[in-house]
Design a protein around this motif. Structure first.
Motif, short mmCIF file in Angstrom:
data_model
loop_
_atom_site.label_atom_id
_atom_site.label_comp_id
_atom_site.label_asym_id
_atom_site.label_seq_id
_atom_site.Cartn_x
_atom_site.Cartn_y
_atom_site.Cartn_z
N HIS A 27 13.26 -20.34 -18.84
CA HIS A 27 13.53 -18.93 -19.30
C HIS A 27 15.09 -18.82 -19.58
CE1 HIS A 27 10.03 -18.01 -17.30
NE2 HIS A 27 9.88 -17.02 -17.70
N TYR A 28 15.41 -18.50 -20.78
CA TYR A 28 16.65 -18.29 -21.33
C TYR A 28 17.19 -16.59 -21.61
CZ TYR A 28 17.07 -23.31 -22.09
OH TYR A 28 17.05 -24.65 -21.89
N GLU A 29 18.39 -16.63 -21.50
CA GLU A 29 18.90 -15.33 -21.84
C GLU A 29 19.90 -15.31 -22.66
OE1 GLU A 29 20.42 -11.27 -19.67
OE2 GLU A 29 20.69 -12.92 -18.38
N LYS A 30 19.87 -14.34 -24.01
CA LYS A 30 20.83 -14.30 -24.86
C LYS A 30 21.69 -13.16 -24.46
CE LYS A 30 21.54 -14.40 -29.82
NZ LYS A 30 22.54 -15.74 -29.87
N LEU A 31 23.16 -13.36 -24.11
CA LEU A 31 23.87 -12.38 -23.72
C LEU A 31 25.32 -12.60 -24.27
CD1 LEU A 31 23.87 -9.71 -22.04
CD2 LEU A 31 24.72 -10.98 -20.14
N ASP A 32 25.50 -11.44 -25.05
CA ASP A 32 27.17 -11.68 -25.75
C ASP A 32 27.10 -12.87 -26.59
OD1 ASP A 32 27.82 -9.45 -24.62
OD2 ASP A 32 28.56 -10.44 -22.88
N GLY A 33 25.87 -13.17 -27.34
CA GLY A 33 25.88 -14.20 -28.37
C GLY A 33 25.79 -15.68 -27.95
N ILE A 80 15.83 -11.92 -23.30
CA ILE A 80 15.38 -13.03 -22.77
C ILE A 80 13.92 -13.66 -23.25
CG2 ILE A 80 14.09 -13.43 -20.24
CD1 ILE A 80 15.56 -11.43 -18.86
N PHE A 81 13.92 -14.80 -23.41
CA PHE A 81 12.95 -15.73 -23.97
C PHE A 81 12.82 -17.12 -23.48
CE2 PHE A 81 17.01 -16.79 -25.92
CZ PHE A 81 17.15 -17.98 -26.25
#
Length: 293
Positions: A283-289, A276-277
């Motif tokens: 706010h963003y979440e990087k999940l499974d690319g 999470i960044f």
């Protein structure tokens, strides 16, 4: 004749100005120790048995012989404090057993659990459970004033100190007839009742608010604890220190630490690791690319 029906209470102005009571042909007896408080000079003391029919024999009827359309009053119809909750006929109630007649204007007094103060002036005639004692007051006394007297703390304390029966306490006839009643002039009785009718709704409203406040006071410590915890995890409990290391740096160390544990074979790599960044002030979440806001 009932208890104290021939009682006369007076002040002996010629000697000590103390209250005396003369019952029948007996000699007057000083009752200064029995009188609970001072009253205005225009008032007098009297026994309830002397000013009312409380101790007189009541007219009874078996409910099965009563008019089915007649009002049949039971204790459950009276709220604590004396407010009438419901009116049912004898037929609706399917009443059985012995009942007591009462007239409109009679005072209805519950001798069972008297601390509940189920006392009121009958708005109509009917029959009631024997646990309710109907009685009249003499000399055009204001029955609403007598009801107010019977509900006052002085009377409540006396009666509840001498009730009999543990689970279902009752007050005896002699106790009630023996009660000392402060009697104001008729005009003042009327003014007292009018003032009570004026202020009672206000006190009832205050009582409702008090109950709600008491409930809030009971809940407040737990609510406060939850509120403080919420403030803490939202970063609002203590002031922020610009010199503190950002938590993002801590998160990088956590990832580095986990990577070392993975290489050492102590934990397995998370196939769906979340990062999470912040970007564009969101706010963003990087999940499974894949990045998602």
């Amino acid at each position: 004749m009932g208890y104290f029906s021939r009682s006369v209470i007076f002040h002996d102005l010629d000697t000590d100005n103390l209250p005396y009571e003369k019952v029948g042909k007996n000699e007057p007896v000083c009752i200064a120790d029995e009188v609970p408080f001072e009253i205005p000079d225009s008032w007098v003391w009297a026994r309830l048995g002397m000013i009312s029919s409380y101790s007189h024999t009541k007219q009874k009827i078996n409910a099965q012989n009563a008019n089915l359309d007649m009002w049949g009053l039971d204790l459950e119809d009276i709220e604590k404090g004396g407010r009438l909750l419901a009116r049912k006929t004898v037929g609706e109630r399917k009443a059985v057993g012995d009942k007591t007649f009462f007239d409109s204007g009679d005072i209805l007094y519950s001798k069972l659990r008297p601390y509940l103060l189920k006392i009121l002036v009958a708005p109509d005639c009917g029959i009631c459970t024997p646990e309710i004692v109907p009685f009249k007051v003499f000399g055009k006394l204001n029955p609403e004033y007598i009801v107010a007297f019977l509900k006052c703390p002085y009377v409540n304390a006396i009666i509840n100190a001498v009730t009999y029966g543990v689970k279902m306490p009752r007050v005896g006839t002699e106790t009630m007839a023996d009660l000392l009643v402060p009697i104001p002039p008729l005009s003042e009785q009327k003014r007292i009742v009018e003032k009570l009718n004026e202020v009672t709704p206000l006190t009832d409203s205050y009582a409702e608010v008090y109950v709600r406040v008491a409930g809030l006071n009971q809940e407040f410590p737990e609510l406060l604890k939850k509120s403080i915890l919420q403030e803490a995890v939202q970063g609002k409990l203590v002031p922020q220190d610009p010199a503190d290391e950002p938590a993002s740096v801590l998160l990088k160390r956590i990832r580095s630490e986990k990577e070392q544990l993975i290489k050492a074979g102590k934990i397995k790599r998370d196939k769906h690791e979340s990062v999470i960044f912040r970007r564009d002030n969101s706010h963003y979440e990087k999940l499974d690319g894949i990045d998602r806001c």
